[in-house]
Motif scaffolding. Structure first.
Motif, PDB file in Angstrom:
ATOM      1  N   LEU A 106       0.873  -1.169   0.000  1.00 48.07           N
ATOM      2  CA  LEU A 106       0.000   0.000   0.000  1.00 48.07           C
ATOM      3  C   LEU A 106       0.913   1.223   0.000  1.00 48.07           C
ATOM      4  O   LEU A 106       1.688   1.441   0.931  1.00 48.07           O
ATOM      5  N   VAL A 107       0.862   1.991  -1.092  1.00 47.46           N
ATOM      6  CA  VAL A 107       1.782   3.111  -1.291  1.00 47.46           C
ATOM      7  C   VAL A 107       1.396   4.263  -0.365  1.00 47.46           C
ATOM      8  O   VAL A 107       0.254   4.732  -0.378  1.00 47.46           O
ATOM      9  N   GLU A 108       2.358   4.693   0.395  1.00 43.71           N
ATOM     10  CA  GLU A 108       2.167   5.715   1.429  1.00 43.71           C
ATOM     11  C   GLU A 108       1.494   6.976   0.894  1.00 43.71           C
ATOM     12  O   GLU A 108       1.926   7.565  -0.097  1.00 43.71           O
ATOM     13  N   GLY A 109       0.393   7.362   1.547  1.00 45.50           N
ATOM     14  CA  GLY A 109      -0.272   8.626   1.267  1.00 45.50           C
ATOM     15  C   GLY A 109      -1.009   8.724  -0.053  1.00 45.50           C
ATOM     16  O   GLY A 109      -1.346   9.825  -0.465  1.00 45.50           O
ATOM     17  N   THR A 110      -1.270   7.600  -0.742  1.00 42.90           N
ATOM     18  CA  THR A 110      -1.878   7.694  -2.062  1.00 42.90           C
ATOM     19  C   THR A 110      -3.135   6.855  -2.248  1.00 42.90           C
ATOM     20  O   THR A 110      -3.933   7.155  -3.123  1.00 42.90           O
ATOM     21  N   GLY A 111      -3.272   5.778  -1.496  1.00 44.68           N
ATOM     22  CA  GLY A 111      -4.359   4.840  -1.735  1.00 44.68           C
ATOM     23  C   GLY A 111      -4.047   3.859  -2.852  1.00 44.68           C
ATOM     24  O   GLY A 111      -4.840   2.987  -3.164  1.00 44.68           O
ATOM     25  N   LEU A 112      -2.887   4.011  -3.485  1.00 40.88           N
ATOM     26  CA  LEU A 112      -2.459   3.077  -4.522  1.00 40.88           C
ATOM     27  C   LEU A 112      -1.934   1.800  -3.876  1.00 40.88           C
ATOM     28  O   LEU A 112      -1.393   1.827  -2.772  1.00 40.88           O
ATOM     29  N   ARG A 113      -2.081   0.693  -4.595  1.00 37.76           N
ATOM     30  CA  ARG A 113      -1.576  -0.593  -4.122  1.00 37.76           C
ATOM     31  C   ARG A 113      -0.816  -1.243  -5.275  1.00 37.76           C
ATOM     32  O   ARG A 113      -1.360  -1.405  -6.365  1.00 37.76           O
ATOM     33  N   THR A 114       0.441  -1.569  -5.055  1.00 38.42           N
ATOM     34  CA  THR A 114       1.245  -2.214  -6.083  1.00 38.42           C
ATOM     35  C   THR A 114       1.413  -3.684  -5.738  1.00 38.42           C
ATOM     36  O   THR A 114       1.523  -4.040  -4.556  1.00 38.42           O
ATOM     37  N   THR A 115       1.352  -4.556  -6.755  1.00 42.03           N
ATOM     38  CA  THR A 115       1.440  -5.997  -6.540  1.00 42.03           C
ATOM     39  C   THR A 115       2.592  -6.566  -7.360  1.00 42.03           C
ATOM     40  O   THR A 115       2.877  -6.091  -8.464  1.00 42.03           O
ATOM     41  N   LEU A 116       3.223  -7.574  -6.806  1.00 43.89           N
ATOM     42  CA  LEU A 116       4.379  -8.207  -7.435  1.00 43.89           C
ATOM     43  C   LEU A 116       4.221  -9.715  -7.319  1.00 43.89           C
ATOM     44  O   LEU A 116       3.944 -10.231  -6.227  1.00 43.89           O
ATOM     45  N   CYS A 150       4.776 -15.992 -17.523  1.00 45.41           N
ATOM     46  CA  CYS A 150       5.445 -15.953 -18.832  1.00 45.41           C
ATOM     47  C   CYS A 150       6.121 -17.278 -19.171  1.00 45.41           C
ATOM     48  O   CYS A 150       6.953 -17.342 -20.065  1.00 45.41           O
ATOM     49  N   ALA A 151       5.817 -18.339 -18.420  1.00 46.81           N
ATOM     50  CA  ALA A 151       6.473 -19.635 -18.590  1.00 46.81           C
ATOM     51  C   ALA A 151       6.441 -20.063 -20.051  1.00 46.81           C
ATOM     52  O   ALA A 151       5.466 -19.782 -20.754  1.00 46.81           O
ATOM     53  N   PRO A 152       7.533 -20.659 -20.508  1.00 43.95           N
ATOM     54  CA  PRO A 152       8.662 -21.199 -19.756  1.00 43.95           C
ATOM     55  C   PRO A 152       9.734 -20.162 -19.405  1.00 43.95           C
ATOM     56  O   PRO A 152      10.670 -20.470 -18.687  1.00 43.95           O
ATOM     57  N   SER A 153       9.626 -18.942 -19.894  1.00 44.00           N
ATOM     58  CA  SER A 153      10.550 -17.883 -19.470  1.00 44.00           C
ATOM     59  C   SER A 153      10.074 -17.335 -18.129  1.00 44.00           C
ATOM     60  O   SER A 153       8.904 -17.461 -17.779  1.00 44.00           O
ATOM     61  N   ALA A 154      10.983 -16.703 -17.412  1.00 47.37           N
ATOM     62  CA  ALA A 154      10.621 -16.100 -16.129  1.00 47.37           C
ATOM     63  C   ALA A 154      10.323 -14.616 -16.312  1.00 47.37           C
ATOM     64  O   ALA A 154      10.974 -13.929 -17.093  1.00 47.37           O
ATOM     65  N   CYS A 155       9.299 -14.150 -15.607  1.00 42.95           N
ATOM     66  CA  CYS A 155       9.024 -12.717 -15.579  1.00 42.95           C
ATOM     67  C   CYS A 155       8.403 -12.371 -14.232  1.00 42.95           C
ATOM     68  O   CYS A 155       7.899 -13.226 -13.519  1.00 42.95           O
ATOM     69  N   LEU A 156       8.479 -11.111 -13.913  1.00 44.76           N
ATOM     70  CA  LEU A 156       7.820 -10.577 -12.726  1.00 44.76           C
ATOM     71  C   LEU A 156       6.615  -9.792 -13.212  1.00 44.76           C
ATOM     72  O   LEU A 156       6.747  -8.898 -14.057  1.00 44.76           O
ATOM     73  N   HIS A 157       5.438 -10.143 -12.696  1.00 46.04           N
ATOM     74  CA  HIS A 157       4.211  -9.420 -13.050  1.00 46.04           C
ATOM     75  C   HIS A 157       4.043  -8.299 -12.028  1.00 46.04           C
ATOM     76  O   HIS A 157       3.945  -8.543 -10.830  1.00 46.04           O
ATOM     77  N   TRP A 158       4.013  -7.052 -12.533  1.00 48.64           N
ATOM     78  CA  TRP A 158       3.921  -5.865 -11.678  1.00 48.64           C
ATOM     79  C   TRP A 158       2.598  -5.171 -11.947  1.00 48.64           C
ATOM     80  O   TRP A 158       2.356  -4.661 -13.030  1.00 48.64           O
ATOM     81  N   GLY A 159       1.729  -5.165 -10.948  1.00 46.55           N
ATOM     82  CA  GLY A 159       0.427  -4.534 -11.081  1.00 46.55           C
ATOM     83  C   GLY A 159       0.307  -3.297 -10.213  1.00 46.55           C
ATOM     84  O   GLY A 159       1.076  -3.089  -9.269  1.00 46.55           O
ATOM     85  N   LEU A 160      -0.677  -2.471 -10.526  1.00 45.12           N
ATOM     86  CA  LEU A 160      -0.953  -1.266  -9.743  1.00 45.12           C
ATOM     87  C   LEU A 160      -2.453  -1.053  -9.727  1.00 45.12           C
ATOM     88  O   LEU A 160      -3.103  -1.102 -10.764  1.00 45.12           O
ATOM     89  N   LEU A 161      -2.991  -0.848  -8.534  1.00 49.79           N
ATOM     90  CA  LEU A 161      -4.419  -0.581  -8.390  1.00 49.79           C
ATOM     91  C   LEU A 161      -4.637   0.746  -7.691  1.00 49.79           C
ATOM     92  O   LEU A 161      -3.912   1.110  -6.765  1.00 49.79           O
ATOM     93  N   GLU A 162      -5.661   1.450  -8.169  1.00 47.24           N
ATOM     94  CA  GLU A 162      -6.142   2.665  -7.518  1.00 47.24           C
ATOM     95  C   GLU A 162      -7.572   2.343  -7.126  1.00 47.24           C
ATOM     96  O   GLU A 162      -8.458   2.296  -7.980  1.00 47.24           O
ATOM     97  N   GLY A 163      -7.781   2.038  -5.846  1.00 48.22           N
ATOM     98  CA  GLY A 163      -9.064   1.489  -5.419  1.00 48.22           C
ATOM     99  C   GLY A 163      -9.207   0.107  -6.026  1.00 48.22           C
ATOM    100  O   GLY A 163      -8.327  -0.733  -5.871  1.00 48.22           O
TER     101      GLY A 163
END
Length: 185
Positions: A106-116, A150-163
């Motif tokens: 939960l991103v400080e002071g914004t209400g945004l939430r980032t997911t990894l 992303c299999a068979p390759s590796a990746c990091l899925h980076w999401g962002l939510l506002e509410g």
């Protein structure tokens, strides 16, 4: 609708569009203040969770929440790579869903939430984190078909939510941000 009223609406719409394109000063200089919509983009406050940044697949947000799409950015990584917090905040989730480890901040002071994901968390729910702090490592399940995004390759899925609404994390990222046209002047 009366034809005269319809013509007036069309004329006013065209005039408004022309003012936005050409500017509203007496000289028609195209000054930036004539384009207020460009100023509403978010100020960058995130940093990418991995380095170097190699985008495998970008965000493709659907028109409606129930439609298919891609609600995050996939970044090329190696399994075991360090994953860092994109912002100052508090860990709001650190656990496993559908065989993948997920860390959410939960991103400080914004209400945004980032997911990894997929991440083996080194943090717990409630832990304060600073931008750049290690929150975990990319799991080996990243390369497993049916589990890894992303299999068979590796990746990091980076999401962002506002509410409850997904956003493109790069629109909020220092050095990236939304694409803008420079006003003539």
């Amino acid at each position: 609708m009366e034809l005269r009223l319809l013509l007036r609406i069309v004329t006013l719409s065209a005039a408004t569009a022309l003012m936005l394109i050409c500017g509203t000063s007496e000289e028609g200089s195209g000054a930036a203040e004539a384009l207020p919509a460009l100023e509403t983009a978010p100020a960058p406050l995130l940093t990418p969770p991995v380095s170097p940044v190699e985008l495998v697949r970008g965000v493709d947000l659907p028109e409606h929440p129930w439609l298919s799409g891609h609600r995050g950015a996939d970044l090329a990584v190696a399994t075991g790579a360090l994953v860092r917090s994109p912002a100052d905040g508090v860990v709001s989730y650190a656990g496993t869903i559908a065989g993948r480890g997920i860390v959410s901040v939960l991103v400080e002071g914004t209400g945004l939430r980032t997911t990894l994901e997929p991440v083996d968390a080194t943090v717990d729910v409630g832990d304060p984190v600073r931008q750049g702090d290690v929150v975990g490592r990319v799991q080996s399940v990243a390369t497993v078909p049916g589990i890894g995004h992303c299999a068979p390759s590796a990746c990091l899925h980076w999401g962002l939510l506002e509410g409850d609404d997904y956003r493109d994390p790069f629109d909020w990222t220092t050095g990236w941000g939304p694409i803008r046209l420079k006003a003539a002047g």
